[in-house]
Design an enzyme around this catalytic site. Structure first.
Site, PDB file in Angstrom:
ATOM      1  N   HIS A  19       0.881  -1.176   0.000  1.00 22.77           N
ATOM      2  CA  HIS A  19       0.000   0.000   0.000  1.00 22.77           C
ATOM      3  C   HIS A  19       0.913   1.220   0.000  1.00 22.77           C
ATOM      4  O   HIS A  19       1.874   1.278   0.776  1.00 22.77           O
ATOM      5  CB  HIS A  19      -0.868  -0.045   1.258  1.00 22.77           C
ATOM      6  CG  HIS A  19      -1.999   0.925   1.300  1.00 22.77           C
ATOM      7  ND1 HIS A  19      -1.807   2.292   1.281  1.00 22.77           N
ATOM      8  CD2 HIS A  19      -3.346   0.738   1.385  1.00 22.77           C
ATOM      9  CE1 HIS A  19      -2.992   2.897   1.347  1.00 22.77           C
ATOM     10  NE2 HIS A  19      -3.947   1.973   1.401  1.00 22.77           N
ATOM     11  N   ARG A  51      -6.748  10.090  -0.043  1.00 22.01           N
ATOM     12  CA  ARG A  51      -6.472  10.545  -1.411  1.00 22.01           C
ATOM     13  C   ARG A  51      -7.765  10.586  -2.219  1.00 22.01           C
ATOM     14  O   ARG A  51      -8.022  11.522  -2.979  1.00 22.01           O
ATOM     15  CB  ARG A  51      -5.459   9.612  -2.077  1.00 22.01           C
ATOM     16  CG  ARG A  51      -4.038   9.860  -1.606  1.00 22.01           C
ATOM     17  CD  ARG A  51      -3.080   8.791  -2.124  1.00 22.01           C
ATOM     18  NE  ARG A  51      -3.221   7.537  -1.400  1.00 22.01           N
ATOM     19  CZ  ARG A  51      -3.285   6.330  -1.954  1.00 22.01           C
ATOM     20  NH1 ARG A  51      -3.207   6.200  -3.251  1.00 22.01           N
ATOM     21  NH2 ARG A  51      -3.420   5.242  -1.212  1.00 22.01           N
TER      22      ARG A  51
HETATM   23  C1  SIN Z   1      -8.186  -1.350   1.584  1.00 24.63           C
HETATM   24  O1  SIN Z   1      -7.156  -1.944   1.905  1.00 24.63           O
HETATM   25  O2  SIN Z   1      -9.048  -1.855   0.873  1.00 24.63           O
HETATM   26  C2  SIN Z   1      -8.433   0.037   2.007  1.00 24.63           C
HETATM   27  C3  SIN Z   1      -7.388   0.462   2.929  1.00 24.63           C
HETATM   28  C4  SIN Z   1      -7.352   1.929   3.002  1.00 24.63           C
HETATM   29  O3  SIN Z   1      -8.121   2.483   3.775  1.00 24.63           O
HETATM   30  O4  SIN Z   1      -6.544   2.509   2.298  1.00 24.63           O
END
Ligand code: SIN
Ligand code: FAD
Length: 497
Positions: free
Chosen positions: A281, A304
């Site tokens: 991420h 974002r």
């Molecule tokens: C996700 O992992 O699906 C969302 C995580 C986030 O809040 O960026």
């Protein structure tokens, strides 16, 4: 003498009494067909979805085994929300979407990997998954964000104070706990109970073995097990094996995320797929008080999606479409920003603050972001306060975005100047999710290396399974996968009784 008409009335009356006395009673019928409870391994959203569907819809008793001392796994931390295409929330907010568009986004993001039938099921059943949470558990899920790689806003969260993962997990676990209090035979929950193996005989599940809170080995007889034990993003051993290039990155995952299910199921002959596909991420918060910590709070993608932008610390400029898929945003940070630091700034306007207030207040409280001014923040960058104002203004007003970002909401105030308020955090890429896992089919059955169901009565759902997200998961699709495939496992068990 009884007339013919009276005889017919009498016959109908007798038939009615017979029906009342002997009509099928769902609750007793189901429990009597199933002499042993279904065992669910793991209490994240996949396990809770399977459990609630089994207990509330089918009156099938369950035992929930959870190795941690609390329920909820990584699911409880979810910060952006759950995806759904063509939901009542989208309709109310005038968002036009289709399951096909969601499917196309999912396939594009998956980079040619994964199993199309599972991806199709995920998008087709997304609306009913969200509806189920709204109707059965009274969750509002009335707000939307558009996350990276999505062509529509379809990630649902509720207005109110609770973050989505916490709210959803609380509702589903409270439901099971209250049934357990009223009827302990229907729901048994064991915390601190780690599943270590299964017994399979003649192609059929027979029992599950676990170690209880006192360290004692225990066995539960059962003919149905649903593995919902999550991913392996915290396990350096598993990362070393499948994605050694990532083992030095920090992670957002809890310490329980060690791939136990993948290991147990592989040993029994389960087919593990896409195991090298580990999602990084792009935005884990660097905590100024503990910069080198290996565990990071996630800077939710919604930050974002709802308007935040990224700036390169070495230029003070934007460098990427912040709403591209996670793999691409991560690659841009790693390639464009200073490579020894592997970090960027996440910058947000006052209107992002207003729209995401509860989360923003939490991040402020934790000192993961600060409220500052353009002028003060420019001191940390190699550009002047005027150049920084211009950078933010260009992003907010340009007809065409320099990096092709199509969604620009909650932009910076018009006439932004050195005194304008902004919110800033430092972020770095983090190991977040493991796309690979044990292969399942559309019935959530665990598939063996020969392509057949591994054993009668063996199911998996959620992050422990592979094939749904391929090479890159879309934000919001993990909670969705948990609900869709958790419920599917329950439906499959019911359909085979
Ligand atoms: C996700 O992992 O699906 C969302 C995580 C986030 O809040 O960026
Ligand atoms: P988990 O929720 O991880 O639960 C697995 C459970 O199994 C754990 O409680 C674990 O202790 C237990 N377990 C493991 N092994 C055993 C064993 N041997 N015996 C017994 N129990 C065992 N996804 C989204 O879609 N939207 C979001 O907004 C979002 N935000 C996120 C934010 C963060 C910080 C993180 C870390 C993830 C986020 N995700 C999000 C991803 C998502 O939360 C998870 O991937 C998903 O919830 C996994 O659910 P699960 O039920 O499969 O596993």
């Amino acid at each position: 003498m009884i007339s013919r008409r009276h005889k017919i009335y009498l016959a109908l009356f007798c038939a009615f009494i017979f029906f009342i006395l002997y009509r099928p009673n769902t609750s007793t019928q189901m429990s009597s067909k199933l002499s042993l409870p279904v065992v669910i391994v793991g209490s994240g959203l996949a396990g809770l979805s399977a459990g609630n569907q089994l207990v509330s819809k089918y009156k099938i008793p369950i035992v929930l085994l959870e190795k941690a001392s609390t329920l909820g796994g990584n699911s409880i931390k979810a910060s952006s929300g759950i995806n759904g295409a063509v939901t009542s929330t989208q309709k109310a907010l005038n968002v036009e979407d289709s399951t096909d568009l969601f499917y196309q986004d999912t396939v594009k993001s998956a980079l040619g990997l994964g199993i199309p039938a599972l991806q199709e099921k995920l998008s087709n059943e997304s609306s009913s998954a969200v509806t189920w949470l709204q109707q059965e558990f009274d969750l509002k899920l009335d707000l939307l964000a558009q996350l990276g790689g999505h062509s529509r806003p379809r990630t649902h969260r509720s207005s109110g104070k609770l973050p989505p993962g916490f709210e959803i997990v609380k509702a589903l676990s409270d439901a099971l706990k209250s049934i357990s209090e009223e009827n302990p035979d229907m729901v048994t929950i064991y915390n601190n109970s780690k599943v270590v193996d299964l017994d399979i005989e003649k192609g059929k599940v027979q029992a599950v073995q676990y170690v209880d809170e006192n360290g004692e080995s225990k066995v539960i007889k059962t003919n149905h097990i649903v593995f919902c034990s999550g991913g392996f993003g915290y396990s350096t051993e598993m990362l070393e094996k499948y994605a050694p290039q990532l083992r030095h990155l920090p992670t957002t995952n809890g310490a329980q995320t060690t791939g136990d299910g993948q290991k147990i199921l592989e040993k029994l002959g389960g087919d593990l797929i896409d195991m090298t596909q580990v999602q990084v991420h792009p935005t884990g918060f660097i905590d100024p008080a503990n910069r080198s910590s290996n565990w990071k709070f996630l800077a939710a993608e919604a930050l974002r999606g709802l308007g935040g932008i990224l700036l390169n610390p070495s230029t003070g400029r934007r460098f990427v479409n912040e709403l591209d898929t996670r793999d691409k945003v991560t690659a841009a940070i790693q390639e464009d920003c200073p490579q020894d630091e592997n970090r960027a700034y996440l910058v947000m306007s006052e209107s992002v603050y207003a729209e995401y207030k509860n989360n923003m207040d939490f991040y402020l409280f934790k000192k993961l972001i600060k409220k500052t001014t353009v002028s003060d923040f420019a001191q940390e960058l190699p550009i002047s306060e005027d150049d920084l104002s211009k950078e933010l203004e260009t992003y907010s007003t340009a007809k065409e975005d320099t990096f092709g970002r199509s969604l620009r909401v909650n932009t910076f105030e018009s006439g932004i100047s050195k005194d304008s308020t902004i919110y800033v955090g430092e972020i770095t890429p983090v190991v977040h999710f493991t796309m690979g896992g044990v292969r399942i089919n559309e019935n959530a059955e665990v598939i063996g290396k020969n392509g057949e169901a591994l054993a009668e009565g063996l199911y998996a759902a959620g992050e422990v399974s592979g094939g749904v997200h391929g090479g890159n998961r879309l934000g919001g699709s993990s909670l969705l996968e948990c609900v869709v495939f958790g419920r599917t496992a329950a439906n499959s068990i019911m359909s085979k009784l």
